[in-house]
Design a protein around this motif. Structure first.
Motif, PDB file in Angstrom:
ATOM      1  N   LEU A 140      -8.241   3.618   6.722  1.00  0.00           N
ATOM      2  CA  LEU A 140      -8.365   2.197   7.033  1.00  0.00           C
ATOM      3  C   LEU A 140      -8.032   1.295   5.848  1.00  0.00           C
ATOM      4  O   LEU A 140      -7.450   0.218   6.024  1.00  0.00           O
ATOM      5  N   GLY A 141      -8.376   1.748   4.645  1.00  0.00           N
ATOM      6  CA  GLY A 141      -8.171   0.924   3.451  1.00  0.00           C
ATOM      7  C   GLY A 141      -6.740   0.473   3.238  1.00  0.00           C
ATOM      8  O   GLY A 141      -6.475  -0.733   3.113  1.00  0.00           O
ATOM      9  N   PRO A 142      -5.770   1.395   3.192  1.00  0.00           N
ATOM     10  CA  PRO A 142      -4.368   0.995   2.963  1.00  0.00           C
ATOM     11  C   PRO A 142      -3.813   0.070   4.043  1.00  0.00           C
ATOM     12  O   PRO A 142      -2.846  -0.646   3.805  1.00  0.00           O
ATOM     13  N   ARG A 143      -4.430   0.088   5.218  1.00  0.00           N
ATOM     14  CA  ARG A 143      -3.977  -0.775   6.312  1.00  0.00           C
ATOM     15  C   ARG A 143      -4.700  -2.120   6.325  1.00  0.00           C
ATOM     16  O   ARG A 143      -4.463  -2.950   7.202  1.00  0.00           O
ATOM     17  N   GLY A 144      -5.608  -2.321   5.371  1.00  0.00           N
ATOM     18  CA  GLY A 144      -6.362  -3.564   5.313  1.00  0.00           C
ATOM     19  C   GLY A 144      -7.374  -3.686   6.434  1.00  0.00           C
ATOM     20  O   GLY A 144      -7.769  -4.796   6.809  1.00  0.00           O
ATOM     21  N   LEU A 145      -7.837  -2.559   6.961  1.00  0.00           N
ATOM     22  CA  LEU A 145      -8.746  -2.565   8.106  1.00  0.00           C
ATOM     23  C   LEU A 145     -10.173  -2.154   7.764  1.00  0.00           C
ATOM     24  O   LEU A 145     -11.041  -2.156   8.637  1.00  0.00           O
ATOM     25  N   MET A 146     -10.443  -1.835   6.519  1.00  0.00           N
ATOM     26  CA  MET A 146     -11.769  -1.358   6.145  1.00  0.00           C
ATOM     27  C   MET A 146     -12.787  -2.496   6.239  1.00  0.00           C
ATOM     28  O   MET A 146     -12.611  -3.554   5.641  1.00  0.00           O
ATOM     29  N   PRO A 147     -13.861  -2.312   7.020  1.00  0.00           N
ATOM     30  CA  PRO A 147     -14.895  -3.354   7.109  1.00  0.00           C
ATOM     31  C   PRO A 147     -15.482  -3.660   5.732  1.00  0.00           C
ATOM     32  O   PRO A 147     -15.631  -2.766   4.891  1.00  0.00           O
ATOM     33  N   ASN A 148     -15.789  -4.936   5.514  1.00  0.00           N
ATOM     34  CA  ASN A 148     -16.266  -5.387   4.209  1.00  0.00           C
ATOM     35  C   ASN A 148     -17.320  -6.472   4.424  1.00  0.00           C
ATOM     36  O   ASN A 148     -17.046  -7.475   5.084  1.00  0.00           O
ATOM     37  N   PRO A 149     -18.519  -6.307   3.852  1.00  0.00           N
ATOM     38  CA  PRO A 149     -19.569  -7.323   4.050  1.00  0.00           C
ATOM     39  C   PRO A 149     -19.171  -8.697   3.530  1.00  0.00           C
ATOM     40  O   PRO A 149     -19.582  -9.713   4.081  1.00  0.00           O
ATOM     41  N   LYS A 150     -18.346  -8.740   2.481  1.00  0.00           N
ATOM     42  CA  LYS A 150     -17.928 -10.026   1.920  1.00  0.00           C
ATOM     43  C   LYS A 150     -17.008 -10.787   2.871  1.00  0.00           C
ATOM     44  O   LYS A 150     -16.868 -12.004   2.770  1.00  0.00           O
ATOM     45  N   LEU A 151     -16.381 -10.053   3.789  1.00  0.00           N
ATOM     46  CA  LEU A 151     -15.473 -10.668   4.756  1.00  0.00           C
ATOM     47  C   LEU A 151     -16.135 -10.865   6.112  1.00  0.00           C
ATOM     48  O   LEU A 151     -15.497 -11.307   7.066  1.00  0.00           O
ATOM     49  N   GLY A 152     -17.413 -10.524   6.186  1.00  0.00           N
ATOM     50  CA  GLY A 152     -18.134 -10.702   7.439  1.00  0.00           C
ATOM     51  C   GLY A 152     -17.853  -9.645   8.477  1.00  0.00           C
ATOM     52  O   GLY A 152     -18.220  -9.796   9.647  1.00  0.00           O
ATOM     53  N   THR A 153     -17.203  -8.550   8.068  1.00  0.00           N
ATOM     54  CA  THR A 153     -16.870  -7.501   9.029  1.00  0.00           C
ATOM     55  C   THR A 153     -17.830  -6.310   8.947  1.00  0.00           C
ATOM     56  O   THR A 153     -17.666  -5.335   9.677  1.00  0.00           O
ATOM     57  N   VAL A 154     -18.822  -6.388   8.081  1.00  0.00           N
ATOM     58  CA  VAL A 154     -19.958  -5.471   8.109  1.00  0.00           C
ATOM     59  C   VAL A 154     -21.166  -6.357   8.384  1.00  0.00           C
ATOM     60  O   VAL A 154     -21.612  -7.118   7.527  1.00  0.00           O
TER      61      VAL A 154
END
Length: 232
Positions: free
Chosen positions: A131-145
């Motif tokens: 997911l990381g290389p595709r820019g799809l990894m959930p991230n709490p700073k982006l509100g996706t976790v």
């Protein structure tokens, strides 16, 4: 060497590639030049005065475009139980847990945005190399976790986009469609530039917004007057 077709030659003749246009004039040129047989995406490219190799100069975040992107995003959510139901009710396209992780591991990635509840990150974390290389990894700073998966899904579906500076110090994003009204495109551009301005990292020195250009998918770039855009 490839040659420009008649349509592109006509479009290029209407644009002075060295002039920095006010936003309203630039949007008009972009719309008038978007003559492809499909609804072209209006794209923005911002050249930033940062070196992303340094952690204190990374520029990354999310912004909700007031008029949406014109693109239908497929959203996947890693969640269980009530959270999974909430995600489904909010319009998520794919909802799952270990079963979804298994599909992703097998190369089945049929989504454009990935959201996860905190308790699922142990599972999602194992998918980082995919997911990381595709820019799809959930991230709490982006509100996706988040535990509020319903709100996250609605935001993603409603025109929220992620941005991240590339190695060369440039940020690219789609900020609407050529079929949008001039006012709608201009509002989206302003919202995006404002978000980039707010995301200015502490380590940035000198001129931060070095250059901004707009283009349609098949059209030439039009330079924007940065001072007027930011000042206005």
């Amino acid at each position: 060497m490839a040659t420009k077709g008649k349509r592109l030659r006509v479009v290029y003749e209407t644009i002075d590639r060295e002039t920095q246009y006010d936003l309203s004039d630039a949007v008009k040129l972009i719309k008038n030049g978007a003559k492809a047989k499909f609804d072209e995406t209006v794209e923005i490219a911002i050249n930033l005065g940062v070196d992303p190799r340094h952690a204190d100069q990374m520029v990354r975040g999310v912004v909700s475009l007031p008029n949406g992107t014109g693109k239908s995003l497929r959203v996947a959510v890693f969640a269980k139980g009530d959270k999974a139901k909430a995600a489904t009710d909010a319009g998520a396209d794919i909802v799952g847990a270990d079963d979804l992780a298994e599909k992703v591991s097998g190369g089945e990635i049929a989504f454009d945005r990935c959201i996860a509840t905190p308790d699922m990150m142990a599972v999602v974390g194992r998918l980082g190399k995919i997911l990381g290389p595709r820019g799809l990894m959930p991230n709490p700073k982006l509100g996706t976790v988040t535990n509020d998966v319903a709100e996250a899904v609605k935001a993603a579906k409603g025109g929220q986009i992620e941005f991240r500076v590339e190695k060369a110090g440039i940020i690219h994003a789609g900020v609407g469609k050529a079929s949008f009204s001039e006012a709608a495109i201009a509002e989206n551009v302003k919202a995006f530039v404002d978000a980039i301005n707010r995301a200015k990292p502490a380590g940035a020195k000198g001129t931060y917004l070095k250059g901004i250009s707009l283009s349609s998918t098949m059209g030439p770039g039009v330079k924007l007057n940065v001072a007027n855009l930011v000042g206005g």
